[in-house]
Design an enzyme around this catalytic site. Structure first.
Site, mmCIF file in Angstrom:
data_model
loop_
_atom_site.group_PDB
_atom_site.id
_atom_site.type_symbol
_atom_site.label_atom_id
_atom_site.label_comp_id
_atom_site.label_asym_id
_atom_site.label_seq_id
_atom_site.Cartn_x
_atom_site.Cartn_y
_atom_site.Cartn_z
ATOM 1 N N HIS A 1 0.830 -1.203 0.000
ATOM 2 C CA HIS A 1 0.000 0.000 0.000
ATOM 3 C C HIS A 1 0.869 1.260 0.000
ATOM 4 C CE1 HIS A 1 -2.740 2.849 2.383
ATOM 5 N NE2 HIS A 1 -3.337 2.687 1.218
ATOM 6 N N ARG A 2 0.894 1.950 -1.118
ATOM 7 C CA ARG A 2 1.777 3.122 -1.333
ATOM 8 C C ARG A 2 3.249 2.700 -1.200
ATOM 9 N NH1 ARG A 2 -1.451 7.357 2.689
ATOM 10 N NH2 ARG A 2 -3.496 6.399 2.404
ATOM 11 N N GLU B 1 0.659 -0.797 -4.919
ATOM 12 C CA GLU B 1 -0.414 0.183 -5.109
ATOM 13 C C GLU B 1 0.149 1.584 -4.891
ATOM 14 O OE1 GLU B 1 -3.883 2.727 -3.499
ATOM 15 O OE2 GLU B 1 -1.961 2.277 -2.577
ATOM 16 N N HIS C 1 -0.837 11.120 -2.410
ATOM 17 C CA HIS C 1 -2.141 10.756 -1.854
ATOM 18 C C HIS C 1 -3.010 11.956 -1.512
ATOM 19 C CE1 HIS C 1 -5.039 9.494 1.256
ATOM 20 N NE2 HIS C 1 -5.078 8.365 0.579
ATOM 21 N N GLU D 1 -4.073 3.900 -8.511
ATOM 22 C CA GLU D 1 -5.354 4.417 -8.005
ATOM 23 C C GLU D 1 -5.534 5.865 -8.439
ATOM 24 O OE1 GLU D 1 -6.046 4.544 -3.723
ATOM 25 O OE2 GLU D 1 -7.872 5.705 -4.120
ATOM 26 N N LYS E 1 -6.877 9.402 -8.193
ATOM 27 C CA LYS E 1 -7.410 10.252 -7.121
ATOM 28 C C LYS E 1 -8.186 11.445 -7.661
ATOM 29 C CE LYS E 1 -6.195 8.348 -3.166
ATOM 30 N NZ LYS E 1 -7.233 7.642 -2.398
HETATM 31 O O1 G3P Z 1 -6.331 1.269 -3.074
HETATM 32 C C1 G3P Z 1 -6.531 0.975 -1.743
HETATM 33 C C2 G3P Z 1 -6.377 2.193 -0.852
HETATM 34 O O2 G3P Z 1 -5.171 2.818 -1.183
HETATM 35 C C3 G3P Z 1 -7.513 3.163 -0.980
HETATM 36 O O3 G3P Z 1 -7.469 4.189 -0.038
HETATM 37 O O4 G3P Z 1 -6.896 6.409 0.851
HETATM 38 O O5 G3P Z 1 -5.233 4.583 1.008
HETATM 39 O O6 G3P Z 1 -5.744 5.617 -1.192
HETATM 40 P P1 G3P Z 1 -6.281 5.250 0.161
HETATM 41 MG MG MG Z 2 -4.551 4.393 -2.499
#
Ligand code: G3P
Ligand code: MG
Length: 234
Positions: free
Chosen positions: A7-8, A34, A48, A100, A102
Site C-alpha cells: 500500500h503506497r 499500489e 495521496h 489508483e 485520485k
Molecule cells: O487502493 C486501496 C487504498 O489505497 C484506498 O485508499 O486512501 O489509502 O488511497 P487510500
Molecule cells: Mg490508495
C-alpha cells in the site's frame, strides 16, 4: 494463496508513494504495488493528499505549487515525488502496478501513459487501474477493454458486488471496515477477486484469509509475506 499488495509501497518503512518505498516492497516480496495518482499541471504525480503537509517538507495545497516546485520538495528521506512514468520504469514489469486514480483529470493521462508503455513492450496485465470514482473506470474500460479495472468502495452496497461486475472489473477493492462474508461470497460468485485495504494486523490477516480474501493491501509487505509463507506451510 492470498496476495500481498504493498500500500503506497512499503509505507511503514519508507516514505509513502516514493521509489524507495516501491523498491523496498519489491525486495520484500510484495506481489503487487499500489500507488495514488493525481494530475498536476498536465503531469501525473504519485501523491495521496491534496495538501503537502503530511508527507513533505513543505506546507500548503498542491494547487499552490508549480509542478517544478513540487518536484523540488523532500517527500521523506530525500526522496522526490515521482511521476507515473518513473514508477513504471523503476518497477520494470517485476510485479503488477495498481494505479489508483485520485482525480478526474488523471484518467485520460493514465490511459495514455499505459498505452505508451504497452507500445514499448509492457503488457496490459502489468497494470490495474482502480478508483473510488466509478464513472472514470467505466470510461477507461470502454476506451480500452484490455485494461484491468479494480472497483474501490468503502461501504456495503445493497446489491453487494454488482456494481463491480457492471463495470467489468476484475476485482472489488474494499475497506476493511466494511467487510462481511456476504459481500465476499457475492463477489466470488460474480467471478470477481476481493482485495481488502488497509490491513496491517496479524489477527486481521488471519480473519480475512479465513473469509476468502484474494489479496490484502498492507503498509507492511514483509510482515504479510512472512505470515503468508508460514500459513502456506501449515
Ligand atoms: O487502493 C486501496 C487504498 O489505497 C484506498 O485508499 O486512501 O489509502 O488511497 P487510500
Ligand atoms: Mg490508495
Amino acid at each position: 494463496m492470498m496476495l500481498c499488495i504493498a500500500h503506497r509501497g512499503a509505507r511503514a518503512e519508507r516514505p509513502e508513494n516514493t521509489i524507495a518505498a516501491i523498491e523496498l516492497a519489491i525486495k520484500q516480496g510484495a506481489d503487487a504495488i499500489e500507488i495514488d495518482v493525481r494530475e498536476h499541471q498536465g503531469q501525473l504525480i504519485i501523491f495521496h493528499d491534496e495538501i503537502v503537509d503530511r508527507t513533505t517538507s513543505s506546507r500548503g495545497e498542491l494547487s499552490n505549487f508549480s509542478f517544478e516546485q513540487l518536484r523540488q520538495l523532500d517527500a521523506g528521506n530525500g526522496q522526490k515525488i515521482p511521476i507515473l512514468g518513473e514508477v513504471i520504469l523503476s518497477i520494470a514489469q517485476r510485479v503488477p502496478l495498481n494505479i489508483e486514480l485520485k482525480d478526474n483529470a488523471s484518467a485520460p493521462l493514465v490511459l495514455a501513459c499505459i498505452e505508451d508503455f504497452v507500445s514499448k513492450g509492457w503488457e496490459y496485465k502489468d497494470f490495474i487501474v482502480s478508483s473510488f470514482f466509478h464513472p472514470l473506470l467505466q470510461s477507461l474500460k470502454q476506451q480500452q477493454p484490455q485494461l484491468a479495472i479494480g472497483a474501490l468502495s468503502a461501504g456495503v452496497m445493497v446489491d453487494y458486488a454488482a456494481f463491480a461486475q457492471n463495470l467489468d472489473a476484475v476485482s472489488i477493492n474494499l475497506c476493511s471496515d466494511s467487510i462481511n462474508q456476504a459481500i465476499i461470497d457475492d463477489a466470488h460468485q460474480r467471478g470477481l477477486k476481493v482485495f481488502i485495504y488497509t490491513v496491517n494486523d496479524i489477527r486481521e490477516f488471519e480473519q480475512f484469509y479465513q473469509m476468502g480474501a484474494d489479496g490484502l493491501f498492507t503498509d507492511y509487505p514483509l510482515k504479510l509475506k512472512r505470515w503468508i509463507e508460514l500459513k502456506s506451510k501449515q
